[in-house]
Enzyme design. Structure first.
Site, PDB file in Angstrom:
ATOM      1  N   SER A  93       0.828  -1.204   0.000  1.00 42.65           N
ATOM      2  CA  SER A  93       0.000   0.000   0.000  1.00 42.65           C
ATOM      3  C   SER A  93       0.868   1.261   0.000  1.00 42.65           C
ATOM      4  CB  SER A  93      -0.949  -0.044   1.200  1.00 42.65           C
ATOM      5  OG  SER A  93      -1.981   0.911   1.064  1.00 42.65           O
ATOM      6  N   ASP A 194     -10.030  -5.130  -4.232  1.00 42.74           N
ATOM      7  CA  ASP A 194      -9.349  -4.376  -3.165  1.00 42.74           C
ATOM      8  C   ASP A 194     -10.255  -3.204  -2.802  1.00 42.74           C
ATOM      9  OD1 ASP A 194      -7.708  -2.598  -1.688  1.00 42.74           O
ATOM     10  OD2 ASP A 194      -5.901  -3.296  -2.706  1.00 42.74           O
ATOM     11  N   HIS A 224      -7.144  -6.178   0.201  1.00 40.40           N
ATOM     12  CA  HIS A 224      -6.030  -5.229   0.231  1.00 40.40           C
ATOM     13  C   HIS A 224      -4.815  -5.744   1.003  1.00 40.40           C
ATOM     14  CE1 HIS A 224      -3.918  -1.486   0.027  1.00 40.40           C
ATOM     15  NE2 HIS A 224      -3.861  -1.381   1.348  1.00 40.40           N
TER      16      HIS A 224
END
Length: 272
Positions: A93, A194, A224
């Site tokens: 991320s 996601d 995610h």
């Protein structure tokens, strides 16, 4: 402030191949610790820092900046580079965005990147109002634990400080401008579904980097936080295979070295 469970940084001294692992926004090392520990067991030297403002309470994140987050991973990268012949950077991320910035700014000091659901932009309509909204509203609902696997939780904040979200937005915009300077081999793994970072972010990154050695892997069974999800073992195996391939190719060009690749090592159980 005491740390949340699992938020401790992790370090392991292994062979001459180093790996820096970066966690995401409002998360902690817990979300990527299994990834780091797997690489350590393969004999690699691994550093997984705790980003400033993370791992305690969301109010602490509200008083940190993108420069603080980057400075931490930059310091860890430099430390690995001092004792390792090659250094790779992994990120989840926002950790993926930080990894891309390191690659753009450090050039050959970074040998390759392995990213999972890297963040590229903030797509919510309210994001444009953050410069003003952050002064009026202290926090919003949290974004942790987007995981398909039942019974698995991510350690992180249940609130997002809007000052922190504003800093993240600025970071992602700055990293986008730097993407053409990324030339290193790239393994980009992203989830088909996601709820935090959409697949379009990975597509944008792939279209902007200058890397010629690019591998894209779609994670069909995870959300995610894929490093804690159904595809975690696939991520770990593909990352080690990628690092081994790239490092061995570099060794062929510049002479042999003792990388420690493939050797089992006893990973350290806590942070330093």
């Amino acid at each position: 402030m005491p740390l949340l469970p699992g938020a401790q940084p992790f370090r392991h001294d292994g062979g001459e191949i180093g790996v820096l692992v970066c966690h995401g926004f409002t998360g902690s090392p817990q979300s990527v610790r299994p990834w780091a520990e797997h690489l350590a067991r393969q004999g690699l030297s691994v550093s997984l820092p705790l980003l400033p403002g993370h791992g305690t309470r969301w109010q602490d994140l509200a008083i940190t900046s993108r420069e603080d987050w980057y400075a931490e991973v930059d310091r860890e990268l430099r430390g690995l580079a001092e004792r390792c012949r090659r250094v790779f950077v992994c990120g989840l991320s926002m950790g993926g965005a930080l990894a891309l910035r390191l690659a753009a700014r450090h050039g050959a000091r970074v040998s390759g990147l392995a990213l999972v659901n890297p963040a590229h932009g903030m797509h919510e309509r309210a994001a444009a109002a953050l410069p003003v909204l952050r002064h009026l509203v202290p926090s919003a609902k949290g974004i942790v634990s987007d995981i398909a696997k039942p019974g698995v939780r991510e350690t992180g904040y249940d609130r997002v400080p809007l000052h922190g979200a504003y800093q993240l937005r600025r970071l992602l915009r700055e990293v986008d401008a730097e993407l053409p300077r990324v030339t290193q081999p790239l393994l980009l793994m992203h989830s088909a579904v996601d709820h935090v970072v959409p697949p379009v972010d990975s597509a944008r990154i792939l279209s902007r980097v200058s890397s010629r050695d690019v591998t894209e892997l779609v994670l069909e069974r995870s959300y995610h936080v894929a490093t804690l999800d159904h595809d975690a073992e696939l991520i770990f195996a593909e990352t080690h295979a990628f690092i081994s391939r790239v490092a061995e190719g570099m060794t062929d060009k510049d002479g042999g070295m003792d990388t420690g690749l493939g050797k089992e090592g006893a990973a350290a159980s806590g942070g330093a």
